[in-house]
Design a protein around this motif. Structure first.
Motif, mmCIF file in Angstrom:
data_model
loop_
_atom_site.group_PDB
_atom_site.id
_atom_site.type_symbol
_atom_site.label_atom_id
_atom_site.label_comp_id
_atom_site.label_asym_id
_atom_site.label_seq_id
_atom_site.Cartn_x
_atom_site.Cartn_y
_atom_site.Cartn_z
ATOM 1 N N GLU A 185 56.845 63.556 34.787
ATOM 2 C CA GLU A 185 57.152 62.659 35.895
ATOM 3 C C GLU A 185 58.174 63.294 36.852
ATOM 4 O O GLU A 185 59.046 64.049 36.419
ATOM 5 N N VAL A 186 58.038 62.954 38.119
ATOM 6 C CA VAL A 186 58.938 63.462 39.159
ATOM 7 C C VAL A 186 59.385 62.293 40.030
ATOM 8 O O VAL A 186 58.583 61.419 40.375
ATOM 9 N N ALA A 187 60.658 62.253 40.382
ATOM 10 C CA ALA A 187 61.187 61.228 41.280
ATOM 11 C C ALA A 187 61.214 61.766 42.706
ATOM 12 O O ALA A 187 61.600 62.910 42.935
ATOM 13 N N VAL A 188 60.798 60.931 43.652
ATOM 14 C CA VAL A 188 60.787 61.306 45.067
ATOM 15 C C VAL A 188 61.703 60.354 45.824
ATOM 16 O O VAL A 188 61.716 59.147 45.571
ATOM 17 N N LEU A 189 62.460 60.909 46.772
ATOM 18 C CA LEU A 189 63.421 60.140 47.557
ATOM 19 C C LEU A 189 63.329 60.559 49.010
ATOM 20 O O LEU A 189 63.330 61.756 49.315
ATOM 21 N N GLY A 190 63.252 59.585 49.921
ATOM 22 C CA GLY A 190 63.238 59.934 51.339
ATOM 23 C C GLY A 190 62.275 59.090 52.139
ATOM 24 O O GLY A 190 61.626 58.181 51.614
ATOM 25 N N ASN A 191 62.178 59.400 53.411
ATOM 26 C CA ASN A 191 61.216 58.757 54.292
ATOM 27 C C ASN A 191 60.189 59.797 54.758
ATOM 28 O O ASN A 191 59.308 60.166 53.991
ATOM 29 N N GLU B 290 60.743 62.959 55.454
ATOM 30 C CA GLU B 290 61.026 64.273 54.889
ATOM 31 C C GLU B 290 61.586 64.117 53.483
ATOM 32 O O GLU B 290 62.771 64.325 53.232
ATOM 33 N N PRO B 291 60.733 63.711 52.538
ATOM 34 C CA PRO B 291 61.200 63.399 51.189
ATOM 35 C C PRO B 291 61.587 64.644 50.399
ATOM 36 O O PRO B 291 61.187 65.768 50.735
ATOM 37 N N ILE B 292 62.370 64.425 49.363
ATOM 38 C CA ILE B 292 62.739 65.486 48.433
ATOM 39 C C ILE B 292 62.326 65.066 47.032
ATOM 40 O O ILE B 292 62.199 63.872 46.735
ATOM 41 N N ALA B 293 62.112 66.053 46.168
ATOM 42 C CA ALA B 293 61.672 65.792 44.804
ATOM 43 C C ALA B 293 62.748 66.203 43.809
ATOM 44 O O ALA B 293 63.452 67.201 44.003
ATOM 45 N N SER B 294 62.876 65.443 42.750
ATOM 46 C CA SER B 294 63.826 65.738 41.682
ATOM 47 C C SER B 294 63.277 66.816 40.759
ATOM 48 O O SER B 294 62.154 67.314 40.954
ATOM 49 N N VAL B 295 64.045 67.143 39.749
ATOM 50 C CA VAL B 295 63.513 67.967 38.669
ATOM 51 C C VAL B 295 62.407 67.182 37.980
ATOM 52 O O VAL B 295 62.310 65.958 38.116
ATOM 53 N N ALA B 296 61.574 67.856 37.229
ATOM 54 C CA ALA B 296 60.511 67.194 36.471
ATOM 55 C C ALA B 296 61.035 66.802 35.092
ATOM 56 O O ALA B 296 61.862 67.500 34.507
ATOM 57 N N LEU C 224 61.622 55.356 47.898
ATOM 58 C CA LEU C 224 61.551 55.943 46.563
ATOM 59 C C LEU C 224 60.157 55.804 45.975
ATOM 60 O O LEU C 224 59.393 54.912 46.341
ATOM 61 N N SER C 225 59.845 56.697 45.083
ATOM 62 C CA SER C 225 58.634 56.619 44.262
ATOM 63 C C SER C 225 58.813 57.528 43.063
ATOM 64 O O SER C 225 59.572 58.496 43.114
ATOM 65 N N ARG C 226 58.127 57.193 42.003
ATOM 66 C CA ARG C 226 58.012 58.097 40.858
ATOM 67 C C ARG C 226 56.543 58.479 40.735
ATOM 68 O O ARG C 226 55.674 57.606 40.753
ATOM 69 N N VAL C 227 56.280 59.771 40.651
ATOM 70 C CA VAL C 227 54.904 60.252 40.578
ATOM 71 C C VAL C 227 54.678 60.832 39.186
ATOM 72 O O VAL C 227 55.439 61.683 38.721
ATOM 73 N N ASP C 228 53.626 60.354 38.535
ATOM 74 C CA ASP C 228 53.351 60.708 37.139
ATOM 75 C C ASP C 228 52.151 61.640 37.034
ATOM 76 O O ASP C 228 51.145 61.454 37.729
#
Length: 380
Positions: A243-249, A251-257, A310-314
């Protein structure tokens, strides 16, 4: 002189994830900076009734207090509960995270944080209401929320975007009842056993079953129909869950996996919230190039549904072939301090409180930008 930003927390709701929403609301209240924000609670009962309380000076002490179940936690009458939200239609002036002028004061709210999971919460319904009220809100808009909630539509968008997915089929209750024999043959031919059966519109793994034969498949489909009028059936992949967390509008950024190691045969509601035995491995123990690919695909999925906030992508990562498959995007993921989304950001260097600040700032920025859009024109 600046004033506090007025934040409405909406929680509870009619979905099967009502109790999860209460956990999230309590966690947010305990983490939010009360020197920056004035928090007004809005509770939606399981029957869909709205209740609101006075602005809080401190976090609620328990989930029971959040439901205004005692005389000490008296709530506003249901008929008045929505007044602070729709009062925002009359709001004047610009609201920023750094300062709020007294000259813009009104009786409404500056921003709403909808902590609702599942149906009637992250499916675009409450987002549409907030759009009509012309008030800023945290998270995805109407379109992204609806697409992210409906697994069938989500997978169709992902397919159009060229994102790798497992084989799936779907049908409505009416289609199933009229032509069950056809669908059974189609499922057994295209997908086979075992397979997973899910309600198309629900989160937190509610209503999901693993079917190993035709009888279990029929039972699983009927069970899923208890939660939605449409079901989706997916092939079984022997894979790790990343899973990865995404933050932004824009121009989003992704967290570590991160990786979920389920305590159950698959990551169902019990494994997520009840037995406390599932493990989260952050960061996931995967090759850097695989992590980079998954993070890139997470951002691609977020932009494909027009996500915001925000979103979490699995994802699934095949155990034998190491192939990456996107599973789903969750536009309002679990948000307690022990949930995967904030933990991924903590590992990425962003605290829970900082994350809340960022989400509120993103909501206000998006709302301000939308105020410059012209929705009508004079024909004369």
């Amino acid at each position: 002189m600046s004033r506090k930003i007025r934040v409405g927390l909406i929680y509870g709701g009619k979905s099967g994830e009502h109790d999860v929403s209460l956990q999230t609301a309590l966690a947010v209240m305990k983490a939010v900076d009360f020197t920056k924000y004035e928090i007004t609670p809005f509770y939606i009962t399981k029957k869909g009734e709205w209740k609101s309380g006075s602005p809080l000076l401190a976090p609620a002490e328990s989930k029971e207090a959040l439901t205004f179940s005692s005389a000490a936690d008296a709530a506003a009458p249901v008929s008045n509960a929505l007044a602070p939200i729709f009062g925002a239609v009359q709001a004047k002036g610009d609201i920023t995270v750094s300062a709020v002028s007294n000259e813009t004061a009104d009786t409404g709210l500056d921003v709403v944080l909808p902590l609702l999971h599942g149906t009637f919460g992250e499916d675009g319904t409450i987002q549409g209401m907030l759009e009509m009220a012309n008030i800023a809100y945290v998270g995805a808009g109407v379109l992204a929320s609806a697409v992210g909630m409906d697994k069938v539509m989500m997978k169709k968008v992902f397919a159009q975007e060229g994102l790798p997915q497992c084989i799936f089929r779907h049908f409505t209750r009416t289609e199933w009842e009229k032509n069950r024999a056809y669908h059974l043959v189609e499922l057994e031919t295209a997908i086979g056993y075992p397979c997973f059966v899910k309600p198309a519109n629900l989160g937190s793994s509610v209503g999901i079953s693993k079917a190993r034969n035709q009888q279990e498949l029929i039972e699983a489909v009927n069970f899923a129909f208890q939660y939605d009028r449409k079901v989706i059936i997916e092939e079984n992949i022997e894979a790790r869950e990343i899973e990865v967390a995404v933050l932004g509008n824009d121009e989003p950024i992704a967290s570590v996996a991160g990786e979920i190691v389920s305590s159950n045969e698959f990551y169902d509601y019990k494994a997520k919230y009840l037995d406390g035995k599932s493990a989260m491995v952050i960061p996931a123990d995967i090759p850097p190039e695989t992590s980079d690919l998954i993070r890139q695909l997470a951002l691609q999925a977020f932009l494909a549904v027009d996500g915001s906030g925000l979103s979490r992508v699995d994802f699934f990562l095949g155990k034998t072939d190491q192939k990456v498959y996107i599973n789903e995007i969750n536009t309002m993921p679990g948000f307690t301090p022990f949930s995967m989304y904030p933990l991924l950001w903590e590992e990425s260097g962003k605290s829970y409180t900082e994350l809340l600040d960022d989400l509120i700032k993103l909501a206000l920025e998006r709302h301000k930008a939308k105020q410059g859009i012209q929705y009508s024109f004079d024909v004369e």
